[in-house]
Design a protein around this motif. Structure first.
Motif, PDB file in Angstrom:
ATOM      1  N   ASP A  65       0.809  -1.221   0.000  1.00  0.00           N
ATOM      2  CA  ASP A  65       0.000   0.000   0.000  1.00  0.00           C
ATOM      3  C   ASP A  65       0.838   1.264   0.000  1.00  0.00           C
ATOM      4  OD1 ASP A  65       1.037  -0.256   2.476  1.00  0.00           O
ATOM      5  OD2 ASP A  65      -0.837   0.162   3.566  1.00  0.00           O
ATOM      6  N   ASP A  67       3.524   2.011   1.874  1.00  0.00           N
ATOM      7  CA  ASP A  67       4.237   2.409   3.085  1.00  0.00           C
ATOM      8  C   ASP A  67       4.824   1.167   3.756  1.00  0.00           C
ATOM      9  OD1 ASP A  67       2.286   1.049   4.583  1.00  0.00           O
ATOM     10  OD2 ASP A  67       1.082   2.866   4.840  1.00  0.00           O
ATOM     11  N   ASP A 121       4.956  -0.249   7.466  1.00  0.00           N
ATOM     12  CA  ASP A 121       4.437  -0.003   8.813  1.00  0.00           C
ATOM     13  C   ASP A 121       4.380  -1.310   9.598  1.00  0.00           C
ATOM     14  OD1 ASP A 121       2.256  -1.348   7.809  1.00  0.00           O
ATOM     15  OD2 ASP A 121       1.000   0.449   7.593  1.00  0.00           O
TER      16      ASP A 121
HETATM   17 CA   LIG Z   1       0.149   0.508   5.526  1.00  0.00          CA
END
Ligand SMILES: [Ca+2]
Ligand SMILES: [Ca+2]
Ligand SMILES: [Ca+2]
Ligand SMILES: [Ca+2]
Length: 377
Positions: free
Chosen positions: A316, A318, A320
């Motif tokens: 997506d 990023d 994280d």
């Molecule tokens: Ca994410």
């Protein structure tokens, strides 16, 4: 020799029909001079060899000579011989038989000219039409149908240096088929998949971003087809060729064509991949010859999306806690372990180890706006 005896009746029939004056069409129904293939259509299921005549209906007496090329489907026919016909016969005849390329299905330039060699320089000599310019014999090597096409180089030359017939205009092509009924033709690209190369190195290298594009092609027609598959990607509006390959595919068979695309330096995001199968003879369904899909170029460390995303398995943009969680699960599970996940093997060395963890840690907390130096799938 046994085989040759078997084919003689067929040859005899064809030859008789060609040599019998009553059967030579003195007028082909065309208003202007043409070069045409006779017979224009041969349908012979059991033929092992066929001959066609390259003819002209031109009735003038100023013919100096001729030139022509031919193309045909090399899966069906294999060129055997070319002989000069009964038109270019006066004076000293220079006859140059072309060469068959039975891989490409082409007869290179074949020509004949009449000259008077007693003059200096030699002078053109007149021939009179209509009649046979040349006879071409093929061995039948496959099952199906094929056009027999006169090339744009085809010419009937006048002694005054002009062209009486000048290809590609005023040419009438031929056809051969040895299957009943006429076969259907339909090739298609039915799918595209991507996979990474797993390298044996433990450091970043040029191949870390090499993505294999595998295009599945299918022959949904009745006979073996020969066609070209081209794999493209579109970047900044331009189509760039990844791979072009010409393949033979038997009826009902599937063949995968693979291209390698190095995405190092590509921007993160969706890349359009287009695969095209060239149109085959008499193909009516051509929409399925093109297949378009997208390839997601991801940043390093972006293993997946968030649980609420439409497809959480896709990156997506990023890095994280969700990426970290999946990475941690796969840590230490090396190729070919069934739990090996290439999405977590950032340097594509078959191991999900401390080096990959270092990459993830470096990009942790960053997003697509911080375009990484090594975007990968
Ligand atoms: Ca994410
Ligand atoms: Ca098709
Ligand atoms: Ca992510
Ligand atoms: Ca690794």
């Amino acid at each position: 020799m046994t085989q040759r005896k078997l084919i003689m009746p067929i040859l005899l029939v064809l030859t008789l029909s060609i040599l019998s004056p009553a059967l030579i069409p003195t007028s082909t129904g065309y208003n202007s001079p043409v070069i045409y293939i006779y017979p224009d259509s041969i349908i012979a299921v059991n033929a092992t060899q066929i001959s066609i005549d390259v003819m002209t209906n031109y009735t003038g007496n100023d013919i100096w000579g001729y030139e022509f090329t031919l193309t045909y489907n090399p899966l069906i026919l294999s060129g055997d011989s070319v002989t000069n016909g009964n038109v270019t016969t006066q004076g000293d005849v220079t006859f140059i038989a072309g060469t068959f390329d039975n891989n490409e299905g082409k007869l290179t330039l074949t020509s004949a000219y009449s000259l008077d060699q007693t003059t200096t320089p030699p002078t053109p000599v007149n021939n009179t039409g209509p009649g046979i310019l040349a006879t071409v014999t093929f061995n039948v090597t496959g099952t199906g149908e094929t056009p027999i096409t006169l090339g744009p180089e085809t010419k009937l030359k006048s002694v005054d240096g002009s062209n009486i017939v000048d290809g590609p205009f005023n040419l009438v092509h031929g056809y051969f088929r040895n299957i009943e009924p006429a076969p259907t033709h339909d090739v298609a690209v039915t799918g595209v998949t991507f996979h990474h190369e797993i390298t044996a190195t433990s450091t970043y290298n040029e191949t870390q971003s090499l993505i294999y594009i595998e295009a599945t092609t299918v022959n949904e027609g009745d006979v073996t087809e020969r066609f070209t598959v081209e794999i493209y990607y579109r970047l900044a509006g331009w189509l760039e060729l990844v791979k072009a390959e010409t393949i033979n595919v038997a009826a009902g068979d599937t063949v995968v064509v693979t291209g390698g695309l190095n995405t190092t330096g590509f921007p993160v995001g969706y890349l359009t991949i287009i695969v095209e199968a060239s149109e085959v003879y008499n193909e009516t369904e051509t929409i399925n010859n093109t297949y378009s899909t997208t390839l997601l170029i991801k940043m390093v460390g972006d293993v997946q999306g968030d649980p609420e995303d439409p497809d959480p398995t896709i990156g997506d943009g990023d890095v994280d806690k969700y990426d970290f969680g999946t990475f941690a699960y796969h840590f230490g599970k090396n190729y070919p372990n069934t739990d090996y996940n290439p999405e977590c093997d950032f340097n594509r060395d078959g191991k999900i180890d401390k080096y990959d963890f270092g990459d993830l840690a470096y990009w942790y907390g960053k997003s697509i706006s911080a375009t990484p130096p090594y975007p990968i799938l």
